[in-house]
Design a protein around this motif. Sequence first.
Motif, PDB file in Angstrom:
ATOM      1  N   ASP A 232      14.180 -41.765  -5.080  1.00  0.00           N
ATOM      2  CA  ASP A 232      14.880 -43.210  -5.759  1.00  0.00           C
ATOM      3  C   ASP A 232      14.009 -44.006  -5.474  1.00  0.00           C
ATOM      4  O   ASP A 232      13.336 -44.228  -4.304  1.00  0.00           O
ATOM      5  N   ALA A 233      13.949 -45.230  -6.450  1.00  0.00           N
ATOM      6  CA  ALA A 233      13.214 -46.372  -6.249  1.00  0.00           C
ATOM      7  C   ALA A 233      11.728 -46.302  -6.338  1.00  0.00           C
ATOM      8  O   ALA A 233      10.977 -47.026  -5.789  1.00  0.00           O
ATOM      9  N   THR A 234      11.084 -45.092  -6.810  1.00  0.00           N
ATOM     10  CA  THR A 234       9.613 -44.857  -6.419  1.00  0.00           C
ATOM     11  C   THR A 234       9.242 -45.484  -7.868  1.00  0.00           C
ATOM     12  O   THR A 234       7.917 -45.381  -8.239  1.00  0.00           O
ATOM     13  N   GLY A 235      10.016 -45.962  -8.840  1.00  0.00           N
ATOM     14  CA  GLY A 235       9.576 -46.519 -10.138  1.00  0.00           C
ATOM     15  C   GLY A 235       9.805 -45.653 -11.358  1.00  0.00           C
ATOM     16  O   GLY A 235       9.053 -45.890 -12.524  1.00  0.00           O
ATOM     17  N   LYS A 236      10.592 -44.581 -11.332  1.00  0.00           N
ATOM     18  CA  LYS A 236      10.854 -43.672 -12.451  1.00  0.00           C
ATOM     19  C   LYS A 236      11.380 -44.456 -13.779  1.00  0.00           C
ATOM     20  O   LYS A 236      10.667 -44.258 -14.927  1.00  0.00           O
ATOM     21  N   THR A 237      12.097 -45.416 -13.483  1.00  0.00           N
ATOM     22  CA  THR A 237      12.873 -46.140 -14.830  1.00  0.00           C
ATOM     23  C   THR A 237      11.909 -47.093 -15.274  1.00  0.00           C
ATOM     24  O   THR A 237      11.530 -47.027 -16.487  1.00  0.00           O
ATOM     25  N   THR A 238      11.071 -47.640 -14.437  1.00  0.00           N
ATOM     26  CA  THR A 238      10.043 -48.672 -14.858  1.00  0.00           C
ATOM     27  C   THR A 238       9.049 -47.885 -15.734  1.00  0.00           C
ATOM     28  O   THR A 238       8.685 -48.342 -16.721  1.00  0.00           O
ATOM     29  N   ARG A 356      11.329 -51.720  -2.088  1.00  0.00           N
ATOM     30  CA  ARG A 356      11.732 -51.719  -3.634  1.00  0.00           C
ATOM     31  C   ARG A 356      13.502 -51.527  -3.403  1.00  0.00           C
ATOM     32  O   ARG A 356      13.925 -52.251  -4.239  1.00  0.00           O
ATOM     33  N   ARG A 360      15.815 -54.547  -5.354  1.00  0.00           N
ATOM     34  CA  ARG A 360      16.643 -53.974  -6.231  1.00  0.00           C
ATOM     35  C   ARG A 360      18.147 -54.295  -5.905  1.00  0.00           C
ATOM     36  O   ARG A 360      19.136 -54.649  -6.635  1.00  0.00           O
ATOM     37  N   PRO A 400       0.422 -49.045  -6.743  1.00  0.00           N
ATOM     38  CA  PRO A 400      -0.041 -50.158  -7.394  1.00  0.00           C
ATOM     39  C   PRO A 400       0.992 -50.886  -8.406  1.00  0.00           C
ATOM     40  O   PRO A 400       1.982 -50.270  -8.526  1.00  0.00           O
ATOM     41  N   SER A 401       0.737 -51.784  -9.079  1.00  0.00           N
ATOM     42  CA  SER A 401       1.613 -52.690  -9.922  1.00  0.00           C
ATOM     43  C   SER A 401       1.987 -51.892 -11.078  1.00  0.00           C
ATOM     44  O   SER A 401       1.468 -50.758 -11.339  1.00  0.00           O
ATOM     45  N   PRO A 402       3.249 -52.216 -11.749  1.00  0.00           N
ATOM     46  CA  PRO A 402       3.573 -51.299 -12.682  1.00  0.00           C
ATOM     47  C   PRO A 402       2.669 -50.982 -13.898  1.00  0.00           C
ATOM     48  O   PRO A 402       2.668 -50.044 -14.174  1.00  0.00           O
TER      49      PRO A 402
HETATM   50  N1  LIG Z   1       4.810 -50.373  -9.491  1.00  0.00           N
HETATM   51  C1  LIG Z   1       5.883 -51.115  -9.148  1.00  0.00           C
HETATM   52  N2  LIG Z   1       5.324 -51.997  -8.383  1.00  0.00           N
HETATM   53  C2  LIG Z   1       6.253 -52.783  -7.636  1.00  0.00           C
HETATM   54  N3  LIG Z   1       7.700 -52.785  -7.897  1.00  0.00           N
HETATM   55  C3  LIG Z   1       8.090 -51.578  -8.792  1.00  0.00           C
HETATM   56  C4  LIG Z   1       7.182 -50.890  -9.229  1.00  0.00           C
HETATM   57  N4  LIG Z   1       7.629 -50.080 -10.166  1.00  0.00           N
HETATM   58  C5  LIG Z   1       8.992 -50.393  -9.793  1.00  0.00           C
HETATM   59  N5  LIG Z   1       9.398 -51.463  -9.187  1.00  0.00           N
HETATM   60  C6  LIG Z   1      10.641 -52.001  -8.818  1.00  0.00           C
HETATM   61  O1  LIG Z   1      11.149 -51.007  -7.665  1.00  0.00           O
HETATM   62  C7  LIG Z   1      12.518 -51.182  -8.023  1.00  0.00           C
HETATM   63  C8  LIG Z   1      12.983 -49.510  -8.257  1.00  0.00           C
HETATM   64  O2  LIG Z   1      12.293 -49.094  -9.469  1.00  0.00           O
HETATM   65  P1  LIG Z   1      12.930 -48.042 -10.674  1.00  0.00           P
HETATM   66  O3  LIG Z   1      14.394 -48.437 -10.962  1.00  0.00           O
HETATM   67  O4  LIG Z   1      12.009 -47.898 -11.785  1.00  0.00           O
HETATM   68  O5  LIG Z   1      12.836 -46.839  -9.717  1.00  0.00           O
HETATM   69  P2  LIG Z   1      13.710 -45.467 -10.010  1.00  0.00           P
HETATM   70  O6  LIG Z   1      12.713 -44.437  -9.511  1.00  0.00           O
HETATM   71  O7  LIG Z   1      14.162 -45.345 -11.326  1.00  0.00           O
HETATM   72  O8  LIG Z   1      14.797 -45.639  -9.158  1.00  0.00           O
HETATM   73  P3  LIG Z   1      16.227 -44.574  -9.283  1.00  0.00           P
HETATM   74  O9  LIG Z   1      15.761 -43.250  -9.109  1.00  0.00           O
HETATM   75  O10 LIG Z   1      17.103 -44.933  -7.832  1.00  0.00           O
HETATM   76  O11 LIG Z   1      17.236 -45.127 -10.458  1.00  0.00           O
HETATM   77  C9  LIG Z   1      12.892 -51.945  -9.413  1.00  0.00           C
HETATM   78  O12 LIG Z   1      13.395 -53.238  -8.621  1.00  0.00           O
HETATM   79  C10 LIG Z   1      11.510 -52.230 -10.041  1.00  0.00           C
HETATM   80  O13 LIG Z   1      11.402 -53.471 -10.767  1.00  0.00           O
END
Ligand SMILES: Nc1ncnc2c1ncn2[C@@H]1O[C@H](COP(=O)(O)OP(=O)(O)OP(=O)(O)O)[C@@H](O)[C@H]1O
Length: 419
Positions: A232-238, A356, A360, A400-402
């Motif tokens: 969770d929150a590793t950035g999958k959705t982004t 992160r 969030r 790194p950045s998105p």
């Molecule tokens: N590369 C990045 N650098 C910094 N912050 C990021 C990056 N990618 C995503 N984030 C931020 O980190 C948070 C979690 O990202 P995101 O929702 O994409 O993760 P997720 O893996 O989909 O989480 P989950 O599985 O819990 O839904 C968000 O606030 C997002 O804006």
Amino acid sequence: MARRMISRFSQWSSYVFAVDFDTNSDPIYFALASKYSEGPQVFRNVLADEICYSLHVYSDDKIERAKFYGGLKHKLSKELPSECTILEMYTFQPNVKDSVIKGYFLKDPSKSSATERVLAELIRNDPVYVCSYLCGGEDRQWLQLLWLSTEDGWVEVLKEYCVVPAEKPEHHPSTLNIINYDVFYSFEDAYKVLQQCVDIIPESKAVLELVDQRLESKEKTTFPVIVVEGLDATGKTTLTESLTEALGATLLKSPPQCLSPWRARFDTEPPLIRRAFYALGNYLTAGQIGQEARHAPVIVDRYWHSTAAYAIATAVGGKLANLPQAGSEVYGWPADLLRPSLVLMLSLSSQERMRRLQVRGQDKTMEEEELEANHLFRQKVEEAYQRIEGPACVTVDASPSPDQVLQQVLLLIREKCHL
Ligand SMILES: Nc1ncnc2c1ncn2[C@@H]1O[C@H](COP(=O)(O)OP(=O)(O)OP(=O)(O)O)[C@@H](O)[C@H]1O
Ligand SMILES: Nc1ccn([C@H]2C[C@H](O)[C@@H](COP(=O)(O)O)O2)c(=O)n1
């Protein structure tokens, strides 16, 4: 009932028992014998003058056993004196798959008769064996007393065994029942579990109806299918959203949107039922992938790797080393589930992931809370992700950045999928 229990008891002494006194070290393994053997006393260093008990759930019905075991710890913590410690216990045949009878080991410093009353009631009404442990004699040997509920409702001791040390088995007992309890390797196996739940969980019917209407998926897709995995929150959705835009792809998720009304309901169920629900979700998503990948590339947010890795990490007790070895059949891909072209696993340090999560600031699911609290569990999920094969995942540095993560992933996709 008494006769059936007695026939099971005839094999009792061939089992090995494991108690997890401390999740960072190996369990204590012991066996039963009619006489003492030479050797160290199993419990000497662990137990002082406490009274101990063990409970083992035995129903032949897999669903009943899972439901009952799921509620038992809660019931025990509510009804037993507060001084009691409840530890996880496995009764099993060493290295024999599907041989585990799960249970609890109780340490009771209170020596209160309330404990016996609670246990006697359980034996009378529920599918549990109860044993008590006594330390007696000049050399303070440990005995196991197996209790039985008689037809007229009394509880009596059926058998008395000597507790002797047992060797550490090659496979941790928690790994023996993974297949078809925690992870399902065919549509049919997962489907059967929900079919058997229809009477006790009415929502299963609606899920099965949806699954019955699922679209068939072919082995080969016209366009590539790219799965994005990670904690969770590793950035999958982004990442999945920006990838979808960059590639003109279709975005799908597992479990699919159509299962959302029932997800929270199944999340409260024991692993057997909960994991069968997620397994079926993958088959629904596979049907959608098959359809969409005729027209465009498909990006998938979580799929089989998540289902298997979380299930294995939750099922395997104790240390990271207790996970089944790489190459074990538990890391195999279900033969009837559509295989993606590429699986990417986003990896992040725990500090950045926590940062992160805080930024969030949404409600956390129970498993997310566990991830925060339990570093070991998180390590097990990541390790299981990396051991799953057919296809294996490619690890991507998600720090790194998105935009940098997106560019890095686009390069990988071009290289591996020729897009
Ligand atoms: N590369 C990045 N650098 C910094 N912050 C990021 C990056 N990618 C995503 N984030 C931020 O980190 C948070 C979690 O990202 P995101 O929702 O994409 O993760 P997720 O893996 O989909 O989480 P989950 O599985 O819990 O839904 C968000 O606030 C997002 O804006
Ligand atoms: N394909 C999937 C997707 C999710 N899960 C389970 C594993 C975790 O318990 C939880 C994580 O999902 P999230 O909170 O990120 O939506 O769902 C699964 O087993 N299979």
